[in-house]
Motif scaffolding. Structure first.
Motif, PDB file in Angstrom:
ATOM      1  N   ALA A  18     -46.626 -11.421  17.608  1.00 10.82           N
ATOM      2  CA  ALA A  18     -45.395 -11.524  18.394  1.00 10.82           C
ATOM      3  C   ALA A  18     -45.624 -11.055  19.823  1.00 10.82           C
ATOM      4  O   ALA A  18     -46.517 -10.260  20.094  1.00 10.82           O
ATOM      5  CB  ALA A  18     -44.289 -10.688  17.745  1.00 10.82           C
ATOM      6  N   ASP A  19     -44.771 -11.543  20.722  1.00  6.12           N
ATOM      7  CA  ASP A  19     -44.843 -11.128  22.120  1.00  6.12           C
ATOM      8  C   ASP A  19     -43.777 -10.093  22.440  1.00  6.12           C
ATOM      9  O   ASP A  19     -43.355  -9.945  23.582  1.00  6.12           O
ATOM     10  CB  ASP A  19     -44.694 -12.340  23.047  1.00  6.12           C
ATOM     11  CG  ASP A  19     -43.378 -13.082  22.828  1.00  6.12           C
ATOM     12  OD1 ASP A  19     -42.624 -12.703  21.896  1.00  6.12           O
ATOM     13  OD2 ASP A  19     -43.109 -14.038  23.578  1.00  6.12           O
ATOM     14  N   VAL A  25     -38.559  -8.653  16.228  1.00  5.72           N
ATOM     15  CA  VAL A  25     -38.842  -9.972  15.667  1.00  5.72           C
ATOM     16  C   VAL A  25     -37.732 -10.330  14.683  1.00  5.72           C
ATOM     17  O   VAL A  25     -37.276  -9.490  13.908  1.00  5.72           O
ATOM     18  CB  VAL A  25     -40.210  -9.977  14.966  1.00  5.72           C
ATOM     19  CG1 VAL A  25     -40.430 -11.278  14.202  1.00  5.72           C
ATOM     20  CG2 VAL A  25     -41.318  -9.771  15.986  1.00  5.72           C
ATOM     21  N   GLU A  26     -37.282 -11.576  14.710  1.00  5.65           N
ATOM     22  CA  GLU A  26     -36.137 -11.966  13.888  1.00  5.65           C
ATOM     23  C   GLU A  26     -36.535 -12.408  12.481  1.00  5.65           C
ATOM     24  O   GLU A  26     -37.570 -13.036  12.272  1.00  5.65           O
ATOM     25  CB  GLU A  26     -35.356 -13.082  14.578  1.00  5.65           C
ATOM     26  CG  GLU A  26     -34.631 -12.615  15.832  1.00  5.65           C
ATOM     27  CD  GLU A  26     -33.599 -13.617  16.308  1.00  5.65           C
ATOM     28  OE1 GLU A  26     -33.553 -14.746  15.767  1.00  5.65           O
ATOM     29  OE2 GLU A  26     -32.831 -13.265  17.225  1.00  5.65           O
ATOM     30  N   LEU A  27     -35.691 -12.043  11.563  1.00  4.77           N
ATOM     31  CA  LEU A  27     -35.775 -12.477  10.173  1.00  4.77           C
ATOM     32  C   LEU A  27     -34.416 -13.067   9.818  1.00  4.77           C
ATOM     33  O   LEU A  27     -33.403 -12.358   9.897  1.00  4.77           O
ATOM     34  CB  LEU A  27     -36.098 -11.294   9.253  1.00  4.77           C
ATOM     35  CG  LEU A  27     -35.970 -11.552   7.745  1.00  4.77           C
ATOM     36  CD1 LEU A  27     -36.979 -12.589   7.284  1.00  4.77           C
ATOM     37  CD2 LEU A  27     -36.128 -10.244   6.971  1.00  4.77           C
ATOM     38  N   LEU A  32     -35.587  -7.367  12.797  1.00  3.18           N
ATOM     39  CA  LEU A  32     -35.956  -6.511  11.674  1.00  3.18           C
ATOM     40  C   LEU A  32     -35.250  -5.163  11.729  1.00  3.18           C
ATOM     41  O   LEU A  32     -34.822  -4.625  10.711  1.00  3.18           O
ATOM     42  CB  LEU A  32     -37.473  -6.290  11.660  1.00  3.18           C
ATOM     43  CG  LEU A  32     -38.367  -7.521  11.467  1.00  3.18           C
ATOM     44  CD1 LEU A  32     -39.833  -7.110  11.476  1.00  3.18           C
ATOM     45  CD2 LEU A  32     -38.028  -8.256  10.180  1.00  3.18           C
ATOM     46  N   VAL A  33     -35.118  -4.608  12.933  1.00  4.49           N
ATOM     47  CA  VAL A  33     -34.500  -3.286  13.068  1.00  4.49           C
ATOM     48  C   VAL A  33     -33.048  -3.302  12.614  1.00  4.49           C
ATOM     49  O   VAL A  33     -32.545  -2.310  12.063  1.00  4.49           O
ATOM     50  CB  VAL A  33     -34.631  -2.757  14.508  1.00  4.49           C
ATOM     51  CG1 VAL A  33     -33.800  -3.585  15.488  1.00  4.49           C
ATOM     52  CG2 VAL A  33     -34.255  -1.288  14.587  1.00  4.49           C
ATOM     53  N   LYS A 212     -43.566  -4.309   3.148  1.00  2.44           N
ATOM     54  CA  LYS A 212     -43.713  -4.127   4.589  1.00  2.44           C
ATOM     55  C   LYS A 212     -44.131  -5.424   5.263  1.00  2.44           C
ATOM     56  O   LYS A 212     -45.009  -6.138   4.784  1.00  2.44           O
ATOM     57  CB  LYS A 212     -44.747  -3.037   4.869  1.00  2.44           C
ATOM     58  CG  LYS A 212     -44.779  -2.562   6.307  1.00  2.44           C
ATOM     59  CD  LYS A 212     -45.711  -1.358   6.444  1.00  2.44           C
ATOM     60  CE  LYS A 212     -45.667  -0.797   7.856  1.00  2.44           C
ATOM     61  NZ  LYS A 212     -46.560   0.389   8.000  1.00  2.44           N
ATOM     62  N   VAL A 213     -43.505  -5.718   6.402  1.00  8.69           N
ATOM     63  CA  VAL A 213     -43.872  -6.887   7.206  1.00  8.69           C
ATOM     64  C   VAL A 213     -44.932  -6.452   8.214  1.00  8.69           C
ATOM     65  O   VAL A 213     -44.638  -5.676   9.128  1.00  8.69           O
ATOM     66  CB  VAL A 213     -42.644  -7.476   7.926  1.00  8.69           C
ATOM     67  CG1 VAL A 213     -43.064  -8.583   8.883  1.00  8.69           C
ATOM     68  CG2 VAL A 213     -41.627  -7.992   6.913  1.00  8.69           C
ATOM     69  N   THR A 214     -46.144  -6.949   8.043  1.00  8.33           N
ATOM     70  CA  THR A 214     -47.249  -6.576   8.928  1.00  8.33           C
ATOM     71  C   THR A 214     -47.877  -7.783   9.613  1.00  8.33           C
ATOM     72  O   THR A 214     -48.142  -7.760  10.817  1.00  8.33           O
ATOM     73  CB  THR A 214     -48.339  -5.815   8.152  1.00  8.33           C
ATOM     74  OG1 THR A 214     -47.754  -4.658   7.543  1.00  8.33           O
ATOM     75  CG2 THR A 214     -49.468  -5.374   9.069  1.00  8.33           C
TER      76      THR A 214
END
Length: 228
Positions: A18-19, A25-27, A32-33, A212-214
């Motif tokens: 991601a930049d 970053v969208e989910l 995500l936050v 976890k999203v890594t």
């Protein structure tokens, strides 16, 4: 019992390709936050503090409720949690530390962590059993032994602590030592910090949805779950 939730969201999105910071970053159309904050509130915490990259504070403020406190994160996860802990309101006697990169953690996991703290344990983490064969390898990559799985667990977040216990555990560690140990992967989470201070850490059941999203593949799998 009053609890504050801390969200560690100051990490980069480099491994995700991601930049922007990973937490933005969208989910399924939401950062995500935002998922992580909503999980903590739905699970029973009373306030939330999010540690963010200093240069991205405005971007985080734009996607989070005004009731969520933002603090500048540090160079390491440990430094970020310390900053958020210092910014937490004075009335909370329990602290839950959650990764923004675990967006689909069910509120039930949060509730189980809170219930354990209310029962009097000083520290608690959600865990899952290890199901794959696990081995030890040498420098050449050759298997040297197999590790019994029955006693192994995968640790998730949110991790819960009596506030005084967590504050004291961090105070017992010198800043330079903390950074050195984090770099060496010796203190990979807050449970490791309190264990280093001699505090026992108990466990409650985690959830596979709290993965976890890594890397990009993780985000793809989370998107499939989020739209079910």
């Amino acid at each position: 019992m009053s609890a504050v939730g801390i969200v560690a969201a100051a990490g980069s999105g480099s491994r995700l390709g991601a930049d922007k910071p990973k937490a933005l970053v969208e989910l399924a159309g939401r950062p995500l936050v935002s998922w992580a904050v909503d999980t903590l509130l739905a699970g029973g915490v009373d306030e939330v503090v999010v540690a963010v990259p200093a240069a991205e504070r405005d971007a985080f403020a734009a996607v989070l409720p005004g009731s969520v406190a933002l603090v500048d994160g540090g160079a390491t996860r440990t430094a970020s949690v310390r900053a958020a802990l210092s910014a937490a309101g004075p009335h909370a006697d329990a602290v839950l530390v959650h990764d923004a990169a675990r967006p689909l953690t069910p509120p039930d996991v949060v509730a189980r962590v809170l219930a354990a703290l209310a029962a009097g344990v000083p520290a608690v983490v959600p865990v899952l059993p290890v199901v794959d064969t696990t081995v030890v390898v040498d420098a050449a990559g050759t298997v040297t032994e197999a590790v019994p799985r029955a006693v192994l667990r995968r640790v998730q977040t949110p991790q819960g602590f009596d506030r005084a216990v967590l504050v004291a555990a961090y105070a017992a560690l010198d800043d330079a030592l903390v950074d050195a140990l984090v770099d060496a992967a010796a203190l990979t989470d807050d449970a490791a910090v309190v264990r280093a201070a001699g505090v026992p850490v108990t466990t409650v059941a985690g959830d596979e949805r709290a993965a976890k999203v890594t890397v990009p593949h993780d985000l793809h799998l989370a998107a499939l779950q989020a739209t079910r």
